[in-house]
Design a protein around this motif. Structure first.
Motif, PDB file in Angstrom:
ATOM      1  N   ALA A  76      16.194  -4.363  93.840  1.00 55.35           N
ATOM      2  CA  ALA A  76      16.429  -4.107  95.104  1.00 55.35           C
ATOM      3  C   ALA A  76      16.614  -4.842  96.314  1.00 55.35           C
ATOM      4  O   ALA A  76      15.714  -5.822  96.529  1.00 55.35           O
ATOM      5  CB  ALA A  76      15.549  -2.733  95.385  1.00 55.35           C
ATOM      6  N   GLU A  77      17.640  -4.950  96.956  1.00 55.93           N
ATOM      7  CA  GLU A  77      17.535  -5.219  98.225  1.00 55.93           C
ATOM      8  C   GLU A  77      16.565  -5.164  99.237  1.00 55.93           C
ATOM      9  O   GLU A  77      16.302  -3.951  99.150  1.00 55.93           O
ATOM     10  CB  GLU A  77      18.981  -5.281  99.037  1.00 55.93           C
ATOM     11  N   GLY A  78      15.780  -6.186  99.782  1.00 59.93           N
ATOM     12  CA  GLY A  78      14.839  -5.816 100.598  1.00 59.93           C
ATOM     13  C   GLY A  78      13.380  -6.069 100.050  1.00 59.93           C
ATOM     14  O   GLY A  78      12.528  -6.316 100.866  1.00 59.93           O
ATOM     15  N   THR A  79      13.320  -6.344  98.789  1.00 57.82           N
ATOM     16  CA  THR A  79      12.123  -6.334  98.122  1.00 57.82           C
ATOM     17  C   THR A  79      11.464  -7.863  98.527  1.00 57.82           C
ATOM     18  O   THR A  79      10.159  -7.800  98.891  1.00 57.82           O
ATOM     19  CB  THR A  79      12.218  -6.467  96.759  1.00 57.82           C
ATOM     20  N   VAL A  80      12.143  -8.756  98.399  1.00 53.11           N
ATOM     21  CA  VAL A  80      11.457 -10.022  98.958  1.00 53.11           C
ATOM     22  C   VAL A  80      11.303 -10.368 100.427  1.00 53.11           C
ATOM     23  O   VAL A  80      10.524 -10.830 100.867  1.00 53.11           O
ATOM     24  CB  VAL A  80      12.477 -11.232  98.539  1.00 53.11           C
ATOM     25  N   LEU A  83       7.816  -8.671 100.836  1.00 56.16           N
ATOM     26  CA  LEU A  83       6.860  -9.684 100.478  1.00 56.16           C
ATOM     27  C   LEU A  83       6.569 -10.628 101.249  1.00 56.16           C
ATOM     28  O   LEU A  83       5.621 -10.886 101.651  1.00 56.16           O
ATOM     29  CB  LEU A  83       7.146 -10.302  98.967  1.00 56.16           C
ATOM     30  N   ARG A  84       7.511 -11.172 102.070  1.00 53.55           N
ATOM     31  CA  ARG A  84       7.650 -12.258 103.120  1.00 53.55           C
ATOM     32  C   ARG A  84       6.790 -11.699 104.019  1.00 53.55           C
ATOM     33  O   ARG A  84       6.013 -12.309 104.750  1.00 53.55           O
ATOM     34  CB  ARG A  84       8.684 -12.945 103.439  1.00 53.55           C
ATOM     35  N   LYS A  85       7.185 -10.564 104.538  1.00 48.87           N
ATOM     36  CA  LYS A  85       6.481  -9.879 105.863  1.00 48.87           C
ATOM     37  C   LYS A  85       4.979  -9.659 105.696  1.00 48.87           C
ATOM     38  O   LYS A  85       4.350  -9.968 106.541  1.00 48.87           O
ATOM     39  CB  LYS A  85       6.907  -8.398 105.935  1.00 48.87           C
ATOM     40  N   LEU A 106      17.412 -14.970  98.026  1.00 55.35           N
ATOM     41  CA  LEU A 106      17.371 -16.171  96.991  1.00 55.35           C
ATOM     42  C   LEU A 106      16.798 -17.108  97.846  1.00 55.35           C
ATOM     43  O   LEU A 106      15.770 -17.857  97.118  1.00 55.35           O
ATOM     44  CB  LEU A 106      18.539 -16.373  96.432  1.00 55.35           C
ATOM     45  N   ARG A 107      17.131 -17.535  99.072  1.00 57.53           N
ATOM     46  CA  ARG A 107      16.625 -18.568  99.713  1.00 57.53           C
ATOM     47  C   ARG A 107      15.166 -18.592 100.106  1.00 57.53           C
ATOM     48  O   ARG A 107      14.262 -19.643 100.135  1.00 57.53           O
ATOM     49  CB  ARG A 107      17.763 -19.121 100.955  1.00 57.53           C
TER      50      ARG A 107
END
Length: 292
Positions: A76-80, A83-85, A106-107
Protein backbone atom coordinates in the motif's frame (compact mmCIF):
# COMPACT_ATOMS: atom_id res chain seq x y z
CA UNK A 1 16.32 -26.88 7.11
CA UNK A 2 19.09 -28.17 9.36
CA UNK A 3 18.95 -31.49 7.53
CA UNK A 4 19.11 -29.84 4.09
CA UNK A 5 22.67 -29.48 2.74
CA UNK A 6 22.32 -25.81 1.81
CA UNK A 7 22.67 -22.38 3.39
CA UNK A 8 19.40 -20.81 4.45
CA UNK A 9 17.73 -18.15 6.58
CA UNK A 10 14.66 -19.02 8.64
CA UNK A 11 12.54 -15.85 8.80
CA UNK A 12 10.04 -16.31 11.62
CA UNK A 13 7.15 -14.01 12.44
CA UNK A 14 3.51 -13.93 13.46
CA UNK A 15 0.86 -14.75 10.87
CA UNK A 16 -1.36 -12.04 9.46
CA UNK A 17 -4.04 -11.10 11.93
CA UNK A 18 -2.25 -12.76 14.87
CA UNK A 19 -2.97 -10.56 17.89
CA UNK A 20 -0.59 -12.13 20.40
CA UNK A 21 3.09 -11.23 20.81
CA UNK A 22 5.48 -13.80 19.38
CA UNK A 23 8.49 -12.79 21.48
CA UNK A 24 8.80 -16.15 23.24
CA UNK A 25 8.89 -18.12 19.98
CA UNK A 26 11.36 -15.69 18.43
CA UNK A 27 13.68 -15.93 21.42
CA UNK A 28 13.40 -19.73 21.56
CA UNK A 29 14.31 -20.25 17.89
CA UNK A 30 17.07 -17.64 18.08
CA UNK A 31 18.64 -19.55 20.98
CA UNK A 32 18.73 -22.69 18.83
CA UNK A 33 20.36 -21.14 15.75
CA UNK A 34 23.95 -19.97 15.86
CA UNK A 35 24.66 -16.69 14.08
CA UNK A 36 27.52 -18.30 12.12
CA UNK A 37 25.77 -21.56 11.15
CA UNK A 38 24.45 -22.63 7.77
CA UNK A 39 20.91 -21.97 9.02
CA UNK A 40 20.56 -18.50 10.48
CA UNK A 41 17.52 -16.48 11.50
CA UNK A 42 15.59 -13.33 10.67
CA UNK A 43 12.34 -11.84 11.96
CA UNK A 44 9.30 -11.41 9.73
CA UNK A 45 7.51 -8.16 10.58
CA UNK A 46 3.75 -7.87 10.22
CA UNK A 47 3.88 -4.19 9.33
CA UNK A 48 1.49 -1.28 9.89
CA UNK A 49 -1.02 -2.62 7.35
CA UNK A 50 -1.67 -5.63 9.57
CA UNK A 51 -0.99 -4.52 13.13
CA UNK A 52 -0.40 -1.41 15.23
CA UNK A 53 2.64 0.83 14.87
CA UNK A 54 3.46 0.06 18.51
CA UNK A 55 3.69 -3.65 17.61
CA UNK A 56 5.96 -2.88 14.67
CA UNK A 57 8.21 -0.86 16.97
CA UNK A 58 8.28 -3.65 19.56
CA UNK A 59 9.15 -6.32 16.98
CA UNK A 60 11.92 -4.13 15.54
CA UNK A 61 13.30 -3.59 19.04
CA UNK A 62 13.26 -7.34 19.67
CA UNK A 63 15.09 -7.95 16.38
CA UNK A 64 17.78 -5.43 17.34
CA UNK A 65 18.23 -6.98 20.79
CA UNK A 66 18.66 -10.44 19.24
CA UNK A 67 20.81 -9.24 16.34
CA UNK A 68 18.27 -10.24 13.68
CA UNK A 69 17.58 -8.72 10.30
CA UNK A 70 13.92 -8.21 9.40
CA UNK A 71 11.64 -8.62 6.41
CA UNK A 72 8.34 -6.88 5.61
CA UNK A 73 5.91 -7.38 2.72
CA UNK A 74 4.38 -4.09 1.60
CA UNK A 75 1.94 -3.08 -1.09
CA UNK A 76 0.00 0.00 0.00
CA UNK A 77 0.96 3.59 -0.72
CA UNK A 78 1.80 5.43 2.49
CA UNK A 79 3.28 2.52 4.44
CA UNK A 80 6.85 3.74 4.14
CA UNK A 81 5.79 7.30 4.97
CA UNK A 82 4.22 6.04 8.20
CA UNK A 83 7.32 4.07 9.09
CA UNK A 84 9.50 7.14 8.50
CA UNK A 85 7.19 9.31 10.59
CA UNK A 86 7.61 6.93 13.53
CA UNK A 87 11.36 6.45 13.01
CA UNK A 88 10.97 2.78 12.09
CA UNK A 89 12.95 2.49 8.86
CA UNK A 90 16.06 0.34 9.23
CA UNK A 91 19.03 -0.56 7.07
CA UNK A 92 18.54 -4.15 8.29
CA UNK A 93 15.03 -4.50 6.82
CA UNK A 94 14.25 -6.03 3.44
CA UNK A 95 10.95 -4.86 1.96
CA UNK A 96 9.21 -7.30 -0.38
CA UNK A 97 7.08 -6.41 -3.46
CA UNK A 98 6.38 -2.65 -3.04
CA UNK A 99 4.40 -2.61 -6.31
CA UNK A 100 1.88 -0.06 -5.01
CA UNK A 101 4.26 2.51 -3.57
CA UNK A 102 5.49 5.68 -5.24
CA UNK A 103 8.95 6.53 -6.52
CA UNK A 104 9.26 8.95 -3.59
CA UNK A 105 8.69 6.14 -1.10
CA UNK A 106 11.21 3.96 -2.91
CA UNK A 107 13.72 6.78 -2.42
CA UNK A 108 12.81 6.82 1.29
CA UNK A 109 13.82 3.17 1.48
CA UNK A 110 17.06 3.89 -0.34
CA UNK A 111 17.82 6.82 1.96
CA UNK A 112 17.39 4.52 4.99
CA UNK A 113 19.74 1.91 3.50
CA UNK A 114 16.94 -0.66 3.37
CA UNK A 115 16.81 -3.52 0.89
CA UNK A 116 14.07 -4.40 -1.59
CA UNK A 117 13.12 -7.83 -2.92
CA UNK A 118 11.13 -8.29 -6.12
CA UNK A 119 8.99 -11.44 -6.61
CA UNK A 120 8.25 -11.05 -10.34
CA UNK A 121 6.38 -14.29 -11.04
CA UNK A 122 3.94 -13.95 -8.14
CA UNK A 123 3.50 -10.20 -8.62
CA UNK A 124 2.52 -10.63 -12.28
CA UNK A 125 0.44 -13.77 -11.76
CA UNK A 126 -1.53 -12.40 -8.81
CA UNK A 127 -2.09 -8.94 -10.20
CA UNK A 128 0.11 -6.97 -7.81
CA UNK A 129 1.25 -4.79 -10.71
CA UNK A 130 4.48 -4.52 -12.66
CA UNK A 131 7.60 -5.50 -10.71
CA UNK A 132 9.40 -2.37 -9.50
CA UNK A 133 12.85 -3.53 -10.63
CA UNK A 134 13.59 -0.54 -12.85
CA UNK A 135 11.97 2.01 -10.54
CA UNK A 136 13.97 0.63 -7.62
CA UNK A 137 17.23 1.05 -9.51
CA UNK A 138 16.28 4.62 -10.44
CA UNK A 139 15.57 5.32 -6.75
CA UNK A 140 19.01 4.10 -5.71
CA UNK A 141 18.08 0.59 -4.58
CA UNK A 142 19.78 -2.60 -5.73
CA UNK A 143 16.80 -4.98 -5.82
CA UNK A 144 17.10 -8.64 -4.97
CA UNK A 145 14.90 -11.50 -6.16
CA UNK A 146 12.46 -13.80 -4.39
CA UNK A 147 9.84 -16.43 -5.18
CA UNK A 148 7.33 -15.63 -2.40
CA UNK A 149 4.85 -18.44 -3.05
CA UNK A 150 6.28 -21.78 -4.20
CA UNK A 151 2.88 -23.58 -4.53
CA UNK A 152 1.88 -20.92 -7.06
CA UNK A 153 5.03 -20.40 -9.16
CA UNK A 154 8.33 -22.12 -9.90
CA UNK A 155 10.70 -22.19 -6.95
CA UNK A 156 14.01 -21.81 -8.77
CA UNK A 157 16.05 -18.64 -9.13
CA UNK A 158 16.70 -19.22 -12.82
CA UNK A 159 13.00 -18.72 -13.60
CA UNK A 160 12.85 -15.74 -11.27
CA UNK A 161 15.82 -14.04 -12.95
CA UNK A 162 14.33 -14.64 -16.39
CA UNK A 163 10.91 -13.24 -15.49
CA UNK A 164 12.36 -10.14 -13.80
CA UNK A 165 14.60 -9.54 -16.82
CA UNK A 166 11.84 -10.00 -19.41
CA UNK A 167 9.29 -7.93 -17.48
CA UNK A 168 11.58 -4.91 -17.15
CA UNK A 169 12.90 -5.18 -20.70
CA UNK A 170 9.30 -5.23 -21.87
CA UNK A 171 8.59 -2.00 -20.02
CA UNK A 172 11.57 0.13 -21.00
CA UNK A 173 14.29 -2.02 -22.56
CA UNK A 174 16.46 -1.51 -19.51
CA UNK A 175 18.67 -3.87 -17.50
CA UNK A 176 21.64 -6.01 -18.47
CA UNK A 177 22.03 -9.72 -17.85
CA UNK A 178 24.78 -8.85 -15.39
CA UNK A 179 22.32 -6.84 -13.29
CA UNK A 180 20.13 -9.89 -12.79
CA UNK A 181 23.06 -12.12 -11.87
CA UNK A 182 24.19 -9.54 -9.30
CA UNK A 183 20.65 -9.28 -7.88
CA UNK A 184 20.70 -13.04 -7.24
CA UNK A 185 24.24 -13.20 -5.81
CA UNK A 186 26.19 -10.25 -4.38
CA UNK A 187 23.15 -8.00 -3.85
CA UNK A 188 21.18 -10.84 -2.26
CA UNK A 189 24.03 -11.67 0.13
CA UNK A 190 24.30 -8.00 1.13
CA UNK A 191 20.57 -7.69 1.81
CA UNK A 192 20.74 -10.79 4.04
CA UNK A 193 23.76 -9.50 5.94
CA UNK A 194 25.89 -12.34 4.59
CA UNK A 195 28.08 -10.43 2.15
CA UNK A 196 31.22 -11.04 4.24
CA UNK A 197 30.63 -14.80 3.94
CA UNK A 198 29.06 -15.47 0.56
CA UNK A 199 27.66 -13.94 -2.64
CA UNK A 200 30.90 -13.82 -4.62
CA UNK A 201 34.04 -15.85 -5.20
CA UNK A 202 36.33 -13.77 -3.00
CA UNK A 203 39.32 -14.86 -0.87
CA UNK A 204 38.27 -15.22 2.75
CA UNK A 205 34.60 -15.96 2.05
CA UNK A 206 32.94 -19.34 2.45
CA UNK A 207 33.16 -21.39 -0.74
CA UNK A 208 29.52 -21.39 -1.86
CA UNK A 209 29.80 -22.39 -5.51
CA UNK A 210 27.36 -23.56 -8.18
CA UNK A 211 28.86 -25.18 -11.29
CA UNK A 212 26.64 -25.32 -14.38
CA UNK A 213 27.05 -27.55 -17.41
CA UNK A 214 27.86 -25.67 -20.59
CA UNK A 215 27.58 -28.72 -22.87
CA UNK A 216 23.85 -29.32 -22.31
CA UNK A 217 21.99 -29.04 -25.62
CA UNK A 218 19.55 -26.50 -24.16
CA UNK A 219 22.36 -23.93 -23.91
CA UNK A 220 25.18 -25.24 -26.13
CA UNK A 221 27.23 -23.51 -27.46
CA UNK A 222 27.68 -21.01 -24.64
CA UNK A 223 29.06 -17.74 -26.01
CA UNK A 224 28.07 -15.32 -23.24
CA UNK A 225 27.99 -17.21 -19.90
CA UNK A 226 26.17 -14.49 -17.95
CA UNK A 227 23.47 -14.01 -20.59
CA UNK A 228 23.08 -17.78 -20.84
CA UNK A 229 22.53 -18.19 -17.10
CA UNK A 230 19.96 -15.37 -16.96
CA UNK A 231 18.04 -16.02 -20.17
CA UNK A 232 18.33 -19.79 -20.60
CA UNK A 233 19.48 -21.22 -17.28
CA UNK A 234 17.49 -23.94 -15.52
CA UNK A 235 17.99 -26.37 -12.61
CA UNK A 236 18.87 -29.19 -15.00
CA UNK A 237 22.17 -27.45 -15.75
CA UNK A 238 23.36 -27.63 -12.13
CA UNK A 239 26.13 -30.19 -12.06
CA UNK A 240 28.05 -29.54 -8.84
CA UNK A 241 27.31 -27.48 -5.72
CA UNK A 242 29.63 -26.63 -2.84
CA UNK A 243 28.34 -25.10 0.40
CA UNK A 244 31.02 -23.70 2.71
CA UNK A 245 33.55 -25.72 0.72
CA UNK A 246 31.71 -29.04 1.07
CA UNK A 247 30.39 -30.81 -2.02
CA UNK A 248 26.65 -31.31 -1.58
CA UNK A 249 25.81 -32.10 -5.22
CA UNK A 250 27.97 -33.93 -7.74
CA UNK A 251 27.19 -34.95 -11.34
CA UNK A 252 23.68 -33.56 -10.89
CA UNK A 253 22.91 -35.76 -7.86
CA UNK A 254 22.62 -34.66 -4.23
CA UNK A 255 25.28 -36.20 -1.98
CA UNK A 256 24.15 -38.11 1.10
CA UNK A 257 20.44 -37.38 0.68
CA UNK A 258 17.80 -40.12 0.60
CA UNK A 259 15.48 -38.65 -2.03
CA UNK A 260 13.24 -41.73 -2.10
CA UNK A 261 12.48 -41.31 1.61
CA UNK A 262 11.88 -37.59 1.17
CA UNK A 263 9.47 -38.19 -1.71
CA UNK A 264 7.54 -40.70 0.40
CA UNK A 265 7.30 -38.23 3.27
CA UNK A 266 6.17 -35.47 0.92
CA UNK A 267 3.41 -37.58 -0.62
CA UNK A 268 2.21 -38.68 2.82
CA UNK A 269 2.11 -35.06 3.97
CA UNK A 270 0.31 -33.92 0.81
CA UNK A 271 -2.29 -36.68 1.13
CA UNK A 272 -2.89 -36.02 4.84
CA UNK A 273 -3.39 -32.29 4.32
CA UNK A 274 -5.64 -32.81 1.30
CA UNK A 275 -7.79 -35.31 3.18
CA UNK A 276 -8.12 -33.02 6.20
CA UNK A 277 -9.10 -30.13 3.93
CA UNK A 278 -11.51 -32.21 1.88
CA UNK A 279 -9.62 -31.61 -1.35
CA UNK A 280 -9.85 -34.44 -3.90
CA UNK A 281 -6.52 -35.57 -5.34
CA UNK A 282 -7.22 -35.91 -9.03
CA UNK A 283 -4.45 -34.93 -11.39
CA UNK A 284 -6.56 -35.49 -14.51
CA UNK A 285 -6.93 -32.30 -16.48
CA UNK A 286 -10.43 -31.43 -17.61
CA UNK A 287 -11.55 -28.53 -19.82
CA UNK A 288 -13.77 -25.90 -18.31
CA UNK A 289 -17.46 -26.43 -19.04
CA UNK A 290 -18.80 -24.18 -21.77
CA UNK A 291 -20.74 -21.22 -20.45
CA UNK A 292 -24.48 -21.27 -21.01
Amino acid sequence: MRDAPGRSIFCLGAGWGTPDPVDADIRRVRSELAADGLVTMALGLRGPDDTSMDTVARELELAEVLGLRTSLHIAAEGTVTELRKHGLRRDTTTFVHANGISDEQLRMLADAGSSLSVSPDVELKMGFGSPVTGRALAAGLRPTLSVDDVPSVAGDMFSTMRTAFAAQRGLDGGLRSGDLLEFATVDAARSCGLDTRTGSLTPGKDADIILLRADDLTVFPVTDPVATVVSAGHPGLVDTVLVAGNVVKRDGVLVGVDLAALRTQLLESRNRIAEAAGIPLDDTWRPRPESA
